[in-house]
Scaffold this motif. Structure first.
Motif, mmCIF file in Angstrom:
data_model
loop_
_atom_site.group_PDB
_atom_site.id
_atom_site.type_symbol
_atom_site.label_atom_id
_atom_site.label_comp_id
_atom_site.label_asym_id
_atom_site.label_seq_id
_atom_site.Cartn_x
_atom_site.Cartn_y
_atom_site.Cartn_z
ATOM 1 N N VAL A 86 1.692 -3.806 -5.841
ATOM 2 C CA VAL A 86 1.039 -2.657 -5.210
ATOM 3 C C VAL A 86 -0.473 -2.791 -5.339
ATOM 4 O O VAL A 86 -1.017 -2.759 -6.448
ATOM 5 C CB VAL A 86 1.515 -1.325 -5.831
ATOM 6 N N ALA A 87 -1.139 -2.921 -4.203
ATOM 7 C CA ALA A 87 -2.596 -3.083 -4.199
ATOM 8 C C ALA A 87 -3.314 -1.756 -4.368
ATOM 9 O O ALA A 87 -4.308 -1.663 -5.100
ATOM 10 C CB ALA A 87 -3.055 -3.753 -2.902
ATOM 11 N N ALA A 88 -2.845 -0.716 -3.660
ATOM 12 C CA ALA A 88 -3.587 0.542 -3.638
ATOM 13 C C ALA A 88 -2.691 1.716 -3.281
ATOM 14 O O ALA A 88 -1.647 1.554 -2.643
ATOM 15 C CB ALA A 88 -4.740 0.452 -2.635
ATOM 16 N N VAL A 89 -3.135 2.877 -3.702
ATOM 17 C CA VAL A 89 -2.624 4.149 -3.218
ATOM 18 C C VAL A 89 -3.725 4.769 -2.379
ATOM 19 O O VAL A 89 -4.875 4.860 -2.825
ATOM 20 C CB VAL A 89 -2.250 5.093 -4.380
ATOM 21 N N ILE A 90 -3.408 5.179 -1.150
ATOM 22 C CA ILE A 90 -4.395 5.811 -0.280
ATOM 23 C C ILE A 90 -3.996 7.259 -0.041
ATOM 24 O O ILE A 90 -2.846 7.561 0.263
ATOM 25 C CB ILE A 90 -4.563 5.054 1.058
ATOM 26 N N ALA A 95 0.482 13.078 6.133
ATOM 27 C CA ALA A 95 -0.903 12.616 6.038
ATOM 28 C C ALA A 95 -1.279 11.941 7.346
ATOM 29 O O ALA A 95 -0.415 11.466 8.088
ATOM 30 C CB ALA A 95 -1.053 11.632 4.882
ATOM 31 N N TYR A 96 -2.585 11.892 7.612
ATOM 32 C CA TYR A 96 -3.073 11.224 8.817
ATOM 33 C C TYR A 96 -4.252 10.341 8.444
ATOM 34 O O TYR A 96 -5.217 10.799 7.832
ATOM 35 C CB TYR A 96 -3.502 12.241 9.876
ATOM 36 N N HIS A 97 -4.154 9.066 8.828
ATOM 37 C CA HIS A 97 -5.224 8.110 8.516
ATOM 38 C C HIS A 97 -5.779 7.409 9.749
ATOM 39 O O HIS A 97 -6.598 6.497 9.620
ATOM 40 C CB HIS A 97 -4.720 7.077 7.508
ATOM 41 N N GLY A 98 -5.340 7.797 10.950
ATOM 42 C CA GLY A 98 -5.882 7.197 12.158
ATOM 43 C C GLY A 98 -4.793 6.692 13.078
ATOM 44 O O GLY A 98 -3.619 6.601 12.701
ATOM 45 N N ALA A 99 -5.202 6.339 14.298
ATOM 46 C CA ALA A 99 -4.237 5.995 15.341
ATOM 47 C C ALA A 99 -4.178 4.507 15.670
ATOM 48 O O ALA A 99 -3.414 4.113 16.545
ATOM 49 C CB ALA A 99 -4.548 6.779 16.619
ATOM 50 N N THR A 100 -4.976 3.674 14.994
ATOM 51 C CA THR A 100 -4.838 2.226 15.188
ATOM 52 C C THR A 100 -3.571 1.746 14.485
ATOM 53 O O THR A 100 -2.946 2.497 13.724
ATOM 54 C CB THR A 100 -6.075 1.492 14.655
ATOM 55 N N HIS A 101 -3.202 0.493 14.718
ATOM 56 C CA HIS A 101 -1.885 0.017 14.274
ATOM 57 C C HIS A 101 -1.687 0.197 12.769
ATOM 58 O O HIS A 101 -0.712 0.820 12.324
ATOM 59 C CB HIS A 101 -1.720 -1.459 14.658
ATOM 60 N N GLY A 102 -2.596 -0.343 11.969
ATOM 61 C CA GLY A 102 -2.447 -0.241 10.522
ATOM 62 C C GLY A 102 -2.613 1.175 10.016
ATOM 63 O O GLY A 102 -1.867 1.636 9.151
ATOM 64 N N ALA A 103 -3.599 1.900 10.559
ATOM 65 C CA ALA A 103 -3.841 3.271 10.121
ATOM 66 C C ALA A 103 -2.677 4.183 10.477
ATOM 67 O O ALA A 103 -2.315 5.079 9.705
ATOM 68 C CB ALA A 103 -5.135 3.799 10.740
ATOM 69 N N ILE A 135 0.859 -1.175 0.000
ATOM 70 C CA ILE A 135 0.000 0.000 0.000
ATOM 71 C C ILE A 135 0.901 1.232 0.000
ATOM 72 O O ILE A 135 1.814 1.350 0.837
ATOM 73 C CB ILE A 135 -0.911 0.044 1.246
ATOM 74 N N ILE A 136 0.653 2.156 -0.916
ATOM 75 C CA ILE A 136 1.401 3.408 -0.943
ATOM 76 C C ILE A 136 0.542 4.501 -0.320
ATOM 77 O O ILE A 136 -0.577 4.765 -0.772
ATOM 78 C CB ILE A 136 1.812 3.798 -2.374
ATOM 79 N N ALA A 137 1.056 5.101 0.741
ATOM 80 C CA ALA A 137 0.419 6.240 1.391
ATOM 81 C C ALA A 137 1.322 7.455 1.175
ATOM 82 O O ALA A 137 2.269 7.405 0.390
ATOM 83 C CB ALA A 137 0.214 5.957 2.874
ATOM 84 N N ARG A 138 1.020 8.551 1.840
ATOM 85 C CA ARG A 138 1.820 9.756 1.623
ATOM 86 C C ARG A 138 2.361 10.311 2.938
ATOM 87 O O ARG A 138 1.747 10.144 3.997
ATOM 88 C CB ARG A 138 0.979 10.841 0.932
ATOM 89 N N TYR A 139 3.518 10.971 2.844
ATOM 90 C CA TYR A 139 4.008 11.747 3.972
ATOM 91 C C TYR A 139 3.080 12.935 4.208
ATOM 92 O O TYR A 139 2.301 13.321 3.339
ATOM 93 C CB TYR A 139 5.430 12.249 3.703
ATOM 94 N N GLY A 153 4.576 -3.787 4.359
ATOM 95 C CA GLY A 153 4.080 -3.500 3.025
ATOM 96 C C GLY A 153 3.653 -2.068 2.804
ATOM 97 O O GLY A 153 3.115 -1.741 1.749
ATOM 98 N N THR A 154 3.898 -1.191 3.782
ATOM 99 C CA THR A 154 3.502 0.213 3.651
ATOM 100 C C THR A 154 4.669 1.038 3.124
ATOM 101 O O THR A 154 5.784 0.975 3.655
ATOM 102 C CB THR A 154 3.057 0.781 5.012
ATOM 103 N N VAL A 155 4.400 1.813 2.094
ATOM 104 C CA VAL A 155 5.402 2.669 1.454
ATOM 105 C C VAL A 155 4.848 4.090 1.423
ATOM 106 O O VAL A 155 3.638 4.283 1.279
ATOM 107 C CB VAL A 155 5.690 2.190 0.011
ATOM 108 N N HIS A 156 5.724 5.088 1.546
ATOM 109 C CA HIS A 156 5.261 6.471 1.545
ATOM 110 C C HIS A 156 5.840 7.259 0.375
ATOM 111 O O HIS A 156 6.979 7.044 -0.046
ATOM 112 C CB HIS A 156 5.625 7.164 2.858
ATOM 113 N N ALA A 157 5.008 8.175 -0.130
ATOM 114 C CA ALA A 157 5.404 9.081 -1.211
ATOM 115 C C ALA A 157 5.114 10.511 -0.765
ATOM 116 O O ALA A 157 4.531 10.744 0.294
ATOM 117 C CB ALA A 157 4.625 8.742 -2.479
#
Length: 457
Positions: A212-216, A145-153, A139-143, A171-175
């Motif tokens: 890569v499954a998704a970009v969030i 950014a905020y998606h939540g405070a649970t482990h995966g988020a 999963i590609i996320a971004r610097y 598996g988490t990557v940041h752009a």
């Protein structure tokens, strides 16, 4: 307050009781003095002394229809008398009706809903769905950014708080994202060639798109990290990039949804249809916790044959669904989304006027009733007013002076280091909005004075 917090004490106030028995988020507990909120109505809240505050933050940009909206309160009461809870494997009237109503206002063919308890959980389930359907792990996320405070988020989250919760989800990557005021690639808006998207494509290639499954993304990044409104061509180009590699696009609309930006969802500002939208907050006007993952027809069809190995006790909780139904009806019938769009123009114009008056205001940005000002020491160098890595509730320096002045004036805003966010309930009037902005204008005089003192010293 006694120093020994391990010993039971008779409590003199609500704040005292909370301080002894509640762990507050995102801050050291020592020295914490939480403000009491005793009641709320419309765009106002009242503290323990009876003082009234104009809530220009809608708490956490979630009370979109206003505090204690009577229609939503009544719907919760009526549902409580009939059915408070049914396990998620059963069908209920309110769960089905709310899911249908959500599908009706979603863009494109997003028409099937998985209910969660909150936005962080919705983002975690979105990741599970994307991985399940694509069979890909990354999963590609971004610097920033905020998606939540649970482990995966929190693993998806791209700010400095993530480091304190690692190791995170594999598996988490940041752009990088489009922070146009401080472009990572040194560009200015007029000459920018969207290097942030070119960089994202390079990251996809290095990570191997077949994995890569998704970009969030937060469609409009929330004020937790800066409230960044992307350039008008960014979201369409991001959609095209994901399509090029067969990658799902997940849009986190937990904060930017439900009229906040003057549209039902922020993606509507650019006519983009993601594969998945996650949402919460305004879904129920925050009167009962509820989140949702809304997926496209293609994903819904895939899940007919693929098992989603996930579940939660409170998925589609009856009281929350009743609140959601009433909230959507309220947004429609009271014209709150239109009011957000209309007053959003007023808000941005007034913030630009405030920017001209105050040397500490480096940038203003926003869409609808979702806006922010960024504070600087020097407009030329864009040097931040204070260190960026500061606990969210810190009250030091110029920001502390601003917060104290606003508190005295009876106005609440959303604050982060170097940032003041304005995201009032969508039922605010122009008169109330201007009253709050006038108080903000006066409060910024304190930061300007401190800046002048620093320069003189």
């Amino acid at each position: 307050m006694p120093d020994d917090l391990t010993t039971y004490h008779p409590h003199k106030s609500v704040a005292d009781q909370n301080r002894h028995h509640v762990i507050f988020p995102w801050t050291k507990q020592a020295g914490l003095k939480p403000k009491e909120i005793m009641r709320a109505e419309g765009v106002y809240v009242w503290d323990g002394s009876g003082k009234r505050y104009l809530d220009l933050a809608a708490q956490l940009a979630c009370v979109n229809a206003g505090h204690q909206h009577p229609r939503i309160v009544r719907a919760i009461q009526e549902q409580a008398a009939k059915l408070c809870y049914a396990a998620p494997q059963f069908a209920t009237e309110v769960r089905g009706r709310l899911a249908q109503m959500i599908a009706e206002v979603m863009p494109g063919d997003l028409n099937k809903v998985y209910f969660t308890s909150a936005g962080a959980e919705a983002n975690e389930y979105a990741v599970k769905i994307a991985r399940t359907v694509t069979g890909r792990p990354k999963i590609i996320a971004r610097y920033r950014a905020y998606h939540g405070a649970t482990h995966g988020a929190m693993s998806l989250t791209g700010d400095w708080r993530r480091a304190y919760n690692e190791p995170g989800m594999p598996g988490t990557v940041h752009a990088f994202q489009p922070y146009c005021y401080r472009c990572t690639f040194g560009q200015e808006p007029g000459s920018c060639a969207r290097e942030c998207l070119t960089s994202l494509e390079e990251i996809i290639q290095f990570e191997n798109p077949e994995f890569v499954a998704a970009v969030i993304v937060e469609t409009i990044t929330g004020p937790s990290n800066g409230l960044y409104v992307p350039p008008d061509d960014y979201m369409p180009k991001l959609r095209a990039l994901c399509d090029k590699y067969g990658i799902m696009l997940i849009c986190d609309e937990v904060m930017s949804g439900w009229g906040r930006t003057g549209e039902w969802f922020a993606v509507n500002n650019w006519n983009v249809v993601p594969d998945i939208i996650t949402t919460a907050k305004g879904l129920t006007n925050a009167q009962v916790p509820l989140g949702a993952v809304v997926v496209s027809g293609r994903i819904a069809e895939a899940l007919e044959e693929q098992t989603l190995w996930a579940g939660s006790t409170y998925s589609g909780h009856a009281l929350a669904c009743a609140a959601g139904i009433a909230a959507i009806e309220t947004y429609r019938e009271e014209g709150l989304i239109e009011n957000s769009r209309r007053l959003g123009t007023v808000l941005l114009s007034e913030l630009q006027r405030i920017q001209q008056r105050h040397p500490t205001v480096g940038d203003v940005r926003g869409r609808g009733l979702f806006a922010a000002i960024e504070l600087v020491k020097d407009r030329g160098t864009r040097a931040p007013l204070m260190p960026a890595r500061e606990e969210p509730y810190a009250t030091r320096g110029g920001l502390g002076a601003i917060k104290r002045a606003l508190d005295e004036a009876g106005v609440m805003v959303f604050t982060r280091p170097n940032l003041i966010g304005i995201s009032p309930p969508l039922n605010i009037t122009e008169e109330q909005l201007m009253e709050g902005l006038a108080a903000l204008d006066r409060a910024l005089d304190h930061a300007d004075a401190m800046l002048l003192e620093s320069a003189a010293g």
